[in-house]
Scaffold this active site. Structure first.
Site, PDB file in Angstrom:
ATOM      1  N   LYS A  20      13.465  45.149 -44.376  1.00 17.51           N
ATOM      2  CA  LYS A  20      13.907  46.468 -44.840  1.00 17.51           C
ATOM      3  C   LYS A  20      14.402  46.380 -46.290  1.00 17.51           C
ATOM      4  CE  LYS A  20      14.684  50.776 -44.334  1.00 17.51           C
ATOM      5  NZ  LYS A  20      15.906  51.499 -44.044  1.00 17.51           N
ATOM      6  N   LYS A  48       8.314  38.066 -46.761  1.00 18.79           N
ATOM      7  CA  LYS A  48       8.509  38.396 -45.351  1.00 18.79           C
ATOM      8  C   LYS A  48       8.793  39.892 -45.216  1.00 18.79           C
ATOM      9  CE  LYS A  48      12.599  37.895 -43.720  1.00 18.79           C
ATOM     10  NZ  LYS A  48      13.938  37.472 -43.287  1.00 18.79           N
ATOM     11  N   LYS A  62      20.823  36.002 -50.079  1.00 16.25           N
ATOM     12  CA  LYS A  62      21.556  37.279 -50.112  1.00 16.25           C
ATOM     13  C   LYS A  62      22.687  37.236 -51.130  1.00 16.25           C
ATOM     14  CE  LYS A  62      20.661  39.177 -45.520  1.00 16.25           C
ATOM     15  NZ  LYS A  62      21.280  39.653 -44.285  1.00 16.25           N
TER      16      LYS A  62
HETATM   17  P1  TYM Z   1      17.469  40.681 -38.123  1.00 15.63           P
HETATM   18  O1  TYM Z   1      18.123  41.968 -37.807  1.00 15.63           O
HETATM   19  O2  TYM Z   1      17.168  40.373 -39.540  1.00 15.63           O
HETATM   20  O3  TYM Z   1      16.103  40.590 -37.324  1.00 15.63           O
HETATM   21  C1  TYM Z   1      16.039  40.806 -35.920  1.00 15.63           C
HETATM   22  C2  TYM Z   1      14.975  39.894 -35.337  1.00 15.63           C
HETATM   23  O4  TYM Z   1      13.715  40.142 -35.963  1.00 15.63           O
HETATM   24  C3  TYM Z   1      13.190  38.934 -36.482  1.00 15.63           C
HETATM   25  N1  TYM Z   1      12.467  39.241 -37.727  1.00 15.63           N
HETATM   26  C4  TYM Z   1      11.207  38.876 -37.983  1.00 15.63           C
HETATM   27  N2  TYM Z   1      10.314  38.188 -37.248  1.00 15.63           N
HETATM   28  C5  TYM Z   1       9.092  37.991 -37.797  1.00 15.63           C
HETATM   29  N3  TYM Z   1       8.723  38.450 -39.028  1.00 15.63           N
HETATM   30  C6  TYM Z   1       9.593  39.150 -39.780  1.00 15.63           C
HETATM   31  N4  TYM Z   1       9.207  39.628 -40.962  1.00 15.63           N
HETATM   32  C7  TYM Z   1      10.903  39.377 -39.264  1.00 15.63           C
HETATM   33  N5  TYM Z   1      11.998  40.032 -39.748  1.00 15.63           N
HETATM   34  C8  TYM Z   1      12.940  39.924 -38.792  1.00 15.63           C
HETATM   35  C9  TYM Z   1      14.394  38.048 -36.753  1.00 15.63           C
HETATM   36  O5  TYM Z   1      14.051  36.681 -36.765  1.00 15.63           O
HETATM   37  C10 TYM Z   1      15.297  38.403 -35.605  1.00 15.63           C
HETATM   38  O6  TYM Z   1      14.984  37.646 -34.455  1.00 15.63           O
HETATM   39  N6  TYM Z   1      21.120  37.262 -37.842  1.00 15.63           N
HETATM   40  C11 TYM Z   1      20.214  38.069 -37.064  1.00 15.63           C
HETATM   41  C12 TYM Z   1      20.898  38.922 -36.021  1.00 15.63           C
HETATM   42  C13 TYM Z   1      21.813  38.184 -35.100  1.00 15.63           C
HETATM   43  C14 TYM Z   1      21.430  37.357 -34.035  1.00 15.63           C
HETATM   44  C15 TYM Z   1      22.653  36.924 -33.420  1.00 15.63           C
HETATM   45  C16 TYM Z   1      20.189  36.925 -33.538  1.00 15.63           C
HETATM   46  C17 TYM Z   1      23.171  38.241 -35.131  1.00 15.63           C
HETATM   47  N7  TYM Z   1      23.683  37.488 -34.112  1.00 15.63           N
HETATM   48  C18 TYM Z   1      22.632  36.068 -32.335  1.00 15.63           C
HETATM   49  C19 TYM Z   1      20.198  36.076 -32.447  1.00 15.63           C
HETATM   50  C20 TYM Z   1      21.406  35.649 -31.860  1.00 15.63           C
HETATM   51  C21 TYM Z   1      19.447  38.996 -37.987  1.00 15.63           C
HETATM   52  O7  TYM Z   1      19.905  39.326 -39.046  1.00 15.63           O
HETATM   53  O8  TYM Z   1      18.275  39.468 -37.462  1.00 15.63           O
END
Ligand code: TYM
Length: 327
Positions: free
Chosen positions: A197, A194, A114
């Protein structure tokens, strides 16, 4: 009876939940609410770490809340809230910042990716992102965290931070385990990266069937299969990897055989996937429409969730402050 184990997870308010989020995480969250004490949140504070439009953020958060509830998160069965409504997260984040070696932050893959996109504009918040994520988890003393594969490194970082804190100040935080969903890493429609968005390669869970079809029709398949009569290899086909998420075993075997034997063309294969995917997404879209008509109920559920979350988070935070020698 022993208390139920605790689960925490979060999702960014990035406009719409896509099928990567759903099969990688949210579907698993819904299942886990049966057996665990679950906390789920919209991580609006994490969304501030990259360039964003403050006028659009409220709608993004609202959409994420509706999407999650429509996808099956029932406020009667779990605690669902907005991260910034629980200030204990940021307070614990500071305490943990003071036990985090800087070098570990620079090693995080997501920061490297990022920050290269953000260029000169990269914020310290992006570097500290994993500390806030660790605070999110540790402030509930969560036992496990259901996520997709891309979050595993952040989770390992959280475990390491718990170990450091415990080693320095006394055993306090459990080391949270990762629970990986069925679609650990769902690829984007381009088949190259992957699903995400920010890569504009997604199928949103609330998209209309026609819109989904318009995206699927040109989507990548097995590139070696140029004509319909060419035999294909399901292992090389992104659409086949999608099928595994929604298509029943018996039908899946038929599709693999049809692809190898060139009796099923790529368009037919996509049509079957589209039909099976819609069996999952149609009821979600319907629930979302209903929820959008009851904004007060959604708001009440989120306020209630924040209240419940704060009670737990406050207690953990007070204990951590005491251990660190704060009066
Ligand atoms: P985020 O918002 O990017 O994604 C939310 C969840 O979706 C999963 N995910 C995917 N799984 C499979 N294939 C994909 N292409 C894919 N894209 C997204 C992510 O692994 C995630 O589980 N940092 C985190 C948010 C967060 C969080 C936390 C998660 C903040 N604090 C504490 C767990 C615990 C994030 O950006 O997820």
């Amino acid at each position: 009876m022993s208390p139920r184990q605790r689960i925490l997870s979060g999702i960014q308010p990035s406009g719409t939940i896509h099928i990567g989020n759903y099969f990688g995480a949210v579907e698993n969250w819904v299942r886990l609410t049966k057996d665990y004490d679950c906390f789920f949140m919209i991580v609006d504070l994490h969304a501030l770490t990259v360039d964003y439009d403050p006028r659009r953020l409220p709608q993004r958060v609202w959409d994420a809340a509706l999407d999650n509830m429509a996808a099956g998160l029932d406020p009667a069965k779990c605690t669902i809230f907005i991260q910034s409504h629980v200030p204990e997260h940021t307070e614990l984040c500071w305490l943990l910042t003071c036990v985090t070696p800087l070098g570990e932050l620079y090693r995080m893959t997501q920061f490297k990716e990022k920050s290269s996109r953000e260029g000169e504009n990269v914020k310290a918040g992006l570097l500290c992102y994993p500390i806030l994520m660790a605070a999110d988890i540790l402030v509930y003393r969560a036992d496990a965290v259901p996520v997709g594969e891309d979050q595993v490194q952040h989770l390992e970082f959280s475990r390491e931070l718990a170990r450091r804190f415990n080693g320095r100040f006394g055993d306090y935080f459990p080391e949270p385990a990762a629970l990986i969903g069925r679609g650990a890493r769902v690829m984007g429609l381009d088949g190259a990266a992957k699903m995400s968005k920010s890569m504009d390669n997604i199928i949103g869970i609330g998209e209309e069937p026609e819109a989904v079809w318009e995206k699927l029709r040109p989507a990548k398949t097995d590139e070696a299969r140029k004509r319909r009569s060419d035999p294909g290899e399901p292992g090389r086909c992104n659409i086949y990897s999608y099928h595994k998420l929604v298509t029943p075993e018996a039908e899946l075997a038929g599709i693999a055989a049809g692809c190898r034997g060139a009796t099923i063309g790529c368009i037919d294969c996509k049509k079957i996937f589209h039909r099976n995917l819609m069996k999952v997404l149609d009821p979600i879209r319907e629930r979302r429409r209903e929820l959008a008509l009851r904004p007060d109920d959604v708001r009440d559920a989120l306020n209630d969730g924040a209240r419940k979350a704060r009670a737990v988070a406050r207690e953990t935070l007070d204990g951590a402050k005491k251990l660190m020698g704060l009066l």
